[in-house]
Design an enzyme around this catalytic site. Structure first.
Site, mmCIF file in Angstrom:
data_model
loop_
_atom_site.group_PDB
_atom_site.id
_atom_site.type_symbol
_atom_site.label_atom_id
_atom_site.label_comp_id
_atom_site.label_asym_id
_atom_site.label_seq_id
_atom_site.Cartn_x
_atom_site.Cartn_y
_atom_site.Cartn_z
ATOM 1 N N CYS A 190 0.823 -1.218 0.000
ATOM 2 C CA CYS A 190 0.000 0.000 0.000
ATOM 3 C C CYS A 190 0.852 1.262 0.000
ATOM 4 O O CYS A 190 1.918 1.300 0.593
ATOM 5 C CB CYS A 190 -0.906 -0.011 1.231
ATOM 6 S SG CYS A 190 -2.278 1.116 1.036
ATOM 7 N N ASP A 244 -6.925 -3.178 11.061
ATOM 8 C CA ASP A 244 -5.716 -2.383 11.288
ATOM 9 C C ASP A 244 -5.559 -2.168 12.794
ATOM 10 O O ASP A 244 -6.489 -2.436 13.559
ATOM 11 C CB ASP A 244 -5.892 -1.035 10.561
ATOM 12 C CG ASP A 244 -4.585 -0.345 10.235
ATOM 13 O OD1 ASP A 244 -3.555 -0.703 10.833
ATOM 14 O OD2 ASP A 244 -4.604 0.564 9.392
HETATM 15 O O1 LIG Z 1 -0.715 4.737 4.593
HETATM 16 C C1 LIG Z 1 -1.304 5.720 5.051
HETATM 17 O O2 LIG Z 1 -0.757 6.812 5.157
HETATM 18 C C2 LIG Z 1 -2.732 5.610 5.465
HETATM 19 C C3 LIG Z 1 -3.392 6.743 5.849
HETATM 20 C C4 LIG Z 1 -4.711 6.687 6.234
HETATM 21 C C5 LIG Z 1 -5.386 5.488 6.224
HETATM 22 C C6 LIG Z 1 -4.730 4.332 5.837
HETATM 23 C C7 LIG Z 1 -3.409 4.360 5.472
HETATM 24 N N1 LIG Z 1 -2.732 3.225 5.105
HETATM 25 C C8 LIG Z 1 -3.190 1.924 5.406
HETATM 26 O O3 LIG Z 1 -2.865 1.620 6.761
HETATM 27 C C9 LIG Z 1 -2.503 0.253 6.847
HETATM 28 C C10 LIG Z 1 -1.449 0.018 7.897
HETATM 29 O O4 LIG Z 1 -0.268 0.701 7.559
HETATM 30 P P1 LIG Z 1 1.158 0.274 8.142
HETATM 31 O O5 LIG Z 1 1.584 -0.963 7.398
HETATM 32 O O6 LIG Z 1 0.985 0.044 9.601
HETATM 33 O O7 LIG Z 1 2.037 1.420 7.846
HETATM 34 C C11 LIG Z 1 -1.975 -0.131 5.487
HETATM 35 O O8 LIG Z 1 -2.414 -1.382 5.218
HETATM 36 C C12 LIG Z 1 -2.521 0.894 4.541
HETATM 37 O O9 LIG Z 1 -3.491 0.288 3.708
#
Ligand SMILES: O=C(O)c1ccccc1N[C@@H]1O[C@H](COP(=O)(O)O)[C@@H](O)[C@H]1O
Length: 225
Positions: free
Chosen positions: A9, A134
């Site tokens: 992502c 999440d």
């Molecule tokens: O990535 C971002 O900035 C974000 C912002 C707002 C909502 C979702 C976002 N990303 C998603 O969050 C999960 C977890 O991220 P991380 O791997 O802990 O960094 C990820 O799967 C993104 O889809």
């Protein structure tokens, strides 16, 4: 065969997207949340989508976005899925894009919220394609790098495919898969060199770690089956 799908992502350039796809990512996340360090403009999204191989899905990430804007963005960029973050359980199904509502989990009541949401949408005949789970971090939405409570999620069946996110890295994703047995995993910050810039070595290592854990589970299933 035990499959675990992978979404990388927050890709921000065509080269990053192409590289992640070539490593075997099933889906790439395009972040349309303006406050994210991974936010991309329409021009960037156009160039990234153009670069995708035919079997790689693009999924849009939206935070408290207007449903009409989500539908329009999905149509404009041919998004296979839309990942939505909303304070209240979302009401729209976003068909034909696959809807992936995200839930931030910190305790058993969060799981009840997901179950209730899925049950309500199932009885209304419009269940989500999957739910993304999440971590909960007060004052933040997503992309935090904080690990979700795997012990709470172990054995949790929301009734639709579960995508595990939150603080996953090449080093911990195998343990996460063994603990939670998700349908898919999703990572943003854990494969970055700096906010908004993917690290090629980490992206490759992450996809390899997922494939290795999935193969291990498949072998276990063969032995026990
Ligand atoms: O990535 C971002 O900035 C974000 C912002 C707002 C909502 C979702 C976002 N990303 C998603 O969050 C999960 C977890 O991220 P991380 O791997 O802990 O960094 C990820 O799967 C993104 O889809």
């Amino acid at each position: 065969m035990h499959l675990v799908r992978v979404k990388i992502c927050g890709v921000t350039t065509p080269a990053e997207a192409r590289f992640a796809a070539d490593c075997g990512a099933d889906a790439l996340g395009l972040n349309f949340y303006p406050k994210s360090s991974r936010f991309i403009t329409s021009d960037q999204a156009t160039r990234i989508v153009r670069e995708l191989p035919p079997f790689t899905a693009a999924v849009g990430v939206f935070v408290e976005a207007d449903d009409i804007d989500v539908v329009a963005t999905a149509a404009r960029f041919g998004l296979r899925g839309v990942q939505t973050y909303t304070a209240d359980p979302p009401r729209t199904d976003f068909h034909p894009a696959a809807h992936i509502p995200a839930f931030r989990v910190n305790d058993a009541s969060s799981l009840a919220t997901i179950r209730d949401f899925v049950a309500a949408t199932l009885s209304a005949g419009r269940p989500p394609a999957a739910v993304l789970v999440d971590s909960f971090v007060a004052g933040e939405i997503g992309g935090t790098g904080h690990v979700a409570p795997w012990e709470l999620l172990a054995g949790f069946d929301p009734g639709v495919p579960l995508i595990l996110a939150g603080g996953l890295t090449p080093e911990n994703v195998g343990d996460a898969i063994r603990a939670v047995r998700p349908w898919g995993v999703d990572v943003a910050s854990g494969v970055e060199a700096s906010p908004g810039r993917k690290d090629r070595g980490k992206v490759r290592a992450f996809v390899q770690a997922v494939r290795a854990a999935a193969a291990e589970l498949a072998a276990e299933n063969r032995v026990s089956g």
